[in-house]
Design a protein around this motif. Structure first.
Motif, PDB file in Angstrom:
ATOM      1  N   ILE A  96     -29.357  13.336 -10.931  1.00 55.09           N
ATOM      2  CA  ILE A  96     -30.314  12.399 -10.239  1.00 55.09           C
ATOM      3  C   ILE A  96     -30.304  11.280 -10.954  1.00 55.09           C
ATOM      4  O   ILE A  96     -30.178  11.107 -12.255  1.00 55.09           O
ATOM      5  CB  ILE A  96     -31.664  13.267 -10.420  1.00 55.09           C
ATOM      6  N   GLY A  97     -30.345  10.007 -10.050  1.00 60.84           N
ATOM      7  CA  GLY A  97     -30.516   8.777 -10.725  1.00 60.84           C
ATOM      8  C   GLY A  97     -29.182   7.989 -10.689  1.00 60.84           C
ATOM      9  O   GLY A  97     -29.127   6.761 -10.891  1.00 60.84           O
ATOM     10  N   GLU A  98     -28.124   8.734 -10.834  1.00 61.82           N
ATOM     11  CA  GLU A  98     -26.790   7.955 -11.116  1.00 61.82           C
ATOM     12  C   GLU A  98     -26.265   7.315  -9.806  1.00 61.82           C
ATOM     13  O   GLU A  98     -26.572   7.806  -8.749  1.00 61.82           O
ATOM     14  CB  GLU A  98     -25.717   9.051 -11.265  1.00 61.82           C
ATOM     15  N   TRP A  99     -25.747   6.364  -9.902  1.00 59.31           N
ATOM     16  CA  TRP A  99     -25.127   5.365  -8.653  1.00 59.31           C
ATOM     17  C   TRP A  99     -23.660   5.905  -8.525  1.00 59.31           C
ATOM     18  O   TRP A  99     -22.922   5.927  -9.605  1.00 59.31           O
ATOM     19  CB  TRP A  99     -25.162   3.959  -8.879  1.00 59.31           C
ATOM     20  N   VAL A 100     -23.507   6.276  -7.097  1.00 62.52           N
ATOM     21  CA  VAL A 100     -21.939   6.587  -6.759  1.00 62.52           C
ATOM     22  C   VAL A 100     -21.363   5.540  -5.860  1.00 62.52           C
ATOM     23  O   VAL A 100     -22.075   5.431  -4.601  1.00 62.52           O
ATOM     24  CB  VAL A 100     -21.957   7.863  -6.294  1.00 62.52           C
ATOM     25  N   GLU A 101     -20.179   5.009  -6.108  1.00 63.85           N
ATOM     26  CA  GLU A 101     -19.771   4.274  -5.116  1.00 63.85           C
ATOM     27  C   GLU A 101     -18.202   4.411  -4.874  1.00 63.85           C
ATOM     28  O   GLU A 101     -17.666   5.083  -5.866  1.00 63.85           O
ATOM     29  CB  GLU A 101     -19.926   2.891  -5.285  1.00 63.85           C
ATOM     30  N   SER A 102     -17.725   4.014  -3.815  1.00 64.13           N
ATOM     31  CA  SER A 102     -16.380   4.402  -3.232  1.00 64.13           C
ATOM     32  C   SER A 102     -15.300   3.356  -3.598  1.00 64.13           C
ATOM     33  O   SER A 102     -15.746   2.206  -3.832  1.00 64.13           O
ATOM     34  CB  SER A 102     -16.118   4.583  -1.828  1.00 64.13           C
ATOM     35  N   ARG A 103     -14.200   3.852  -3.822  1.00 64.12           N
ATOM     36  CA  ARG A 103     -12.894   2.944  -3.914  1.00 64.12           C
ATOM     37  C   ARG A 103     -11.814   3.563  -3.006  1.00 64.12           C
ATOM     38  O   ARG A 103     -11.184   4.567  -3.369  1.00 64.12           O
ATOM     39  CB  ARG A 103     -12.042   2.762  -5.258  1.00 64.12           C
ATOM     40  N   CYS A 104     -11.663   2.874  -1.756  1.00 63.94           N
ATOM     41  CA  CYS A 104     -10.578   3.444  -0.949  1.00 63.94           C
ATOM     42  C   CYS A 104      -9.695   2.518  -0.227  1.00 63.94           C
ATOM     43  O   CYS A 104     -10.012   1.259  -0.156  1.00 63.94           O
ATOM     44  CB  CYS A 104     -11.645   3.789   0.455  1.00 63.94           C
ATOM     45  N   ARG A 105      -8.560   2.898   0.274  1.00 61.07           N
ATOM     46  CA  ARG A 105      -7.644   2.038   0.729  1.00 61.07           C
ATOM     47  C   ARG A 105      -6.828   2.764   1.799  1.00 61.07           C
ATOM     48  O   ARG A 105      -6.677   3.873   1.677  1.00 61.07           O
ATOM     49  CB  ARG A 105      -6.484   1.511  -0.439  1.00 61.07           C
ATOM     50  N   VAL A 106      -6.342   2.114   2.876  1.00 61.87           N
ATOM     51  CA  VAL A 106      -5.399   2.343   3.910  1.00 61.87           C
ATOM     52  C   VAL A 106      -4.205   2.627   3.042  1.00 61.87           C
ATOM     53  O   VAL A 106      -3.261   1.797   2.790  1.00 61.87           O
ATOM     54  CB  VAL A 106      -5.367   1.588   5.203  1.00 61.87           C
ATOM     55  N   ILE A 107      -3.501   3.651   3.470  1.00 63.83           N
ATOM     56  CA  ILE A 107      -2.187   4.121   3.038  1.00 63.83           C
ATOM     57  C   ILE A 107      -1.111   3.749   4.034  1.00 63.83           C
ATOM     58  O   ILE A 107      -0.195   3.133   4.103  1.00 63.83           O
ATOM     59  CB  ILE A 107      -1.949   5.613   2.469  1.00 63.83           C
ATOM     60  N   GLU A 108      -1.421   4.025   5.417  1.00 60.17           N
ATOM     61  CA  GLU A 108      -0.552   3.766   6.525  1.00 60.17           C
ATOM     62  C   GLU A 108      -1.446   3.945   7.905  1.00 60.17           C
ATOM     63  O   GLU A 108      -2.487   4.546   7.925  1.00 60.17           O
ATOM     64  CB  GLU A 108       0.624   4.954   6.663  1.00 60.17           C
ATOM     65  N   SER A 109      -1.151   2.893   8.631  1.00 61.83           N
ATOM     66  CA  SER A 109      -1.844   3.169  10.117  1.00 61.83           C
ATOM     67  C   SER A 109      -0.810   2.895  11.003  1.00 61.83           C
ATOM     68  O   SER A 109       0.167   2.174  11.129  1.00 61.83           O
ATOM     69  CB  SER A 109      -2.719   1.868  10.043  1.00 61.83           C
ATOM     70  N   THR A 110      -0.968   4.068  11.981  1.00 66.65           N
ATOM     71  CA  THR A 110      -0.044   4.140  12.989  1.00 66.65           C
ATOM     72  C   THR A 110      -0.545   3.663  14.485  1.00 66.65           C
ATOM     73  O   THR A 110      -1.821   3.517  14.283  1.00 66.65           O
ATOM     74  CB  THR A 110       0.693   5.443  13.119  1.00 66.65           C
ATOM     75  N   ARG A 111       0.122   3.725  15.615  1.00 63.61           N
ATOM     76  CA  ARG A 111      -0.636   3.477  16.843  1.00 63.61           C
ATOM     77  C   ARG A 111      -1.723   4.349  17.014  1.00 63.61           C
ATOM     78  O   ARG A 111      -2.880   4.166  17.616  1.00 63.61           O
ATOM     79  CB  ARG A 111       0.469   3.737  17.875  1.00 63.61           C
ATOM     80  N   ARG A 112      -1.446   5.746  16.479  1.00 69.04           N
ATOM     81  CA  ARG A 112      -2.640   6.864  16.772  1.00 69.04           C
ATOM     82  C   ARG A 112      -3.482   7.308  15.658  1.00 69.04           C
ATOM     83  O   ARG A 112      -4.621   7.940  15.573  1.00 69.04           O
ATOM     84  CB  ARG A 112      -1.939   8.132  17.475  1.00 69.04           C
ATOM     85  N   MET A 113      -2.981   7.289  14.541  1.00 71.68           N
ATOM     86  CA  MET A 113      -3.512   7.593  13.321  1.00 71.68           C
ATOM     87  C   MET A 113      -3.779   6.745  12.019  1.00 71.68           C
ATOM     88  O   MET A 113      -3.106   5.493  12.038  1.00 71.68           O
ATOM     89  CB  MET A 113      -2.745   8.779  12.686  1.00 71.68           C
ATOM     90  N   VAL A 114      -4.878   6.947  11.469  1.00 68.76           N
ATOM     91  CA  VAL A 114      -4.790   5.960  10.083  1.00 68.76           C
ATOM     92  C   VAL A 114      -4.906   7.043   8.743  1.00 68.76           C
ATOM     93  O   VAL A 114      -5.619   8.102   8.752  1.00 68.76           O
ATOM     94  CB  VAL A 114      -6.283   5.182  10.093  1.00 68.76           C
ATOM     95  N   PHE A 115      -4.140   6.637   7.805  1.00 77.20           N
ATOM     96  CA  PHE A 115      -4.085   7.268   6.616  1.00 77.20           C
ATOM     97  C   PHE A 115      -4.751   7.044   5.580  1.00 77.20           C
ATOM     98  O   PHE A 115      -4.532   5.666   5.154  1.00 77.20           O
ATOM     99  CB  PHE A 115      -2.765   7.927   6.036  1.00 77.20           C
ATOM    100  N   VAL A 116      -5.880   7.460   5.005  1.00 70.99           N
ATOM    101  CA  VAL A 116      -6.625   6.678   4.072  1.00 70.99           C
ATOM    102  C   VAL A 116      -6.806   7.779   2.522  1.00 70.99           C
ATOM    103  O   VAL A 116      -6.935   8.945   2.992  1.00 70.99           O
ATOM    104  CB  VAL A 116      -7.815   6.411   4.437  1.00 70.99           C
ATOM    105  N   ASP A 117      -6.713   7.175   1.397  1.00 72.27           N
ATOM    106  CA  ASP A 117      -7.332   7.754   0.190  1.00 72.27           C
ATOM    107  C   ASP A 117      -8.211   7.268  -0.528  1.00 72.27           C
ATOM    108  O   ASP A 117      -8.512   5.740  -0.303  1.00 72.27           O
ATOM    109  CB  ASP A 117      -5.995   8.039  -0.412  1.00 72.27           C
ATOM    110  N   GLY A 118      -8.901   7.762  -1.367  1.00 73.39           N
ATOM    111  CA  GLY A 118      -9.970   7.036  -2.155  1.00 73.39           C
ATOM    112  C   GLY A 118     -10.596   7.857  -3.220  1.00 73.39           C
ATOM    113  O   GLY A 118     -10.247   9.168  -3.486  1.00 73.39           O
ATOM    114  N   THR A 119     -11.463   7.269  -3.962  1.00 74.58           N
ATOM    115  CA  THR A 119     -12.162   7.863  -5.194  1.00 74.58           C
ATOM    116  C   THR A 119     -13.484   7.532  -5.014  1.00 74.58           C
ATOM    117  O   THR A 119     -13.848   6.354  -4.797  1.00 74.58           O
ATOM    118  CB  THR A 119     -11.746   7.387  -6.404  1.00 74.58           C
ATOM    119  N   LEU A 120     -14.585   8.210  -5.553  1.00 73.81           N
ATOM    120  CA  LEU A 120     -15.873   8.043  -5.661  1.00 73.81           C
ATOM    121  C   LEU A 120     -16.090   8.050  -7.203  1.00 73.81           C
ATOM    122  O   LEU A 120     -15.636   8.794  -7.717  1.00 73.81           O
ATOM    123  CB  LEU A 120     -16.994   9.243  -5.143  1.00 73.81           C
TER     124      LEU A 120
END
Length: 146
Positions: A96-120
């Motif tokens: 409780i009280g701690e701040w959490v934020e993301s660090r995310c990036r797109v690995i690959e984007s195709t015509r139909r799909m997007v592949f993403v990874d990240g860390t909190l």
């Protein structure tokens, strides 16, 4: 609110009822960073915690799913990307009280799909990591409620 990354964090105006219930969530646009267009963050409140007093894994998964989806959507200039798959590892408890934020990036984007990874992240280091696959909204026909 004490974000790790300084900047103009604004409340997420979520159209998703579940995201509104989970919040409050905040977003920071990462101007000038083509690999990471946006960060999502929140301050852990009592309502986010499990019976052991740490942030519930479901909350961390929700925030990571939202953050990964936003990065995929922003990268493709789309309004939404339905989740196809989400994989998540919990790395350390956050209280409780701690701040959490993301660090995310797109690995690959195709015509139909997007592949993403990240860390909190919290000030003490990584909290959770994960990756996801999203359906590009340009080819998503929506849900059929009937």
């Amino acid at each position: 609110m004490d974000p790790i990354t300084q900047g103009n964090w604004v409340p997420v105006e979520a159209e998703d009822h579940f995201a509104r219930l989970a919040g409050p969530l905040f977003m920071l646009e990462m101007n000038g960073n083509p690999e990471e267009l946006v960060r999502v963050g929140f301050q852990v409140e009592e309502k986010h915690c499990n019976k052991l007093g740490g942030c519930h894994g479901g909350m961390l998964g929700t925030v990571l799913d939202i953050a990964l989806g936003y990065v995929g959507s922003f990268a493709n200039r789309e309004t939404g990307t339905p989740t196809i798959s989400l994989s998540l590892d919990f790395l350390r408890p956050v209280g409780i009280g701690e701040w959490v934020e993301s660090r995310c990036r797109v690995i690959e984007s195709t015509r139909r799909m997007v592949f993403v990874d990240g860390t909190l992240m919290c000030r003490r280091g990584p909290v959770a990591r994960g990756n996801a696959i999203y359906r590009r909204s340009a080819v998503y026909s929506g849900m059929n409620p009937g």
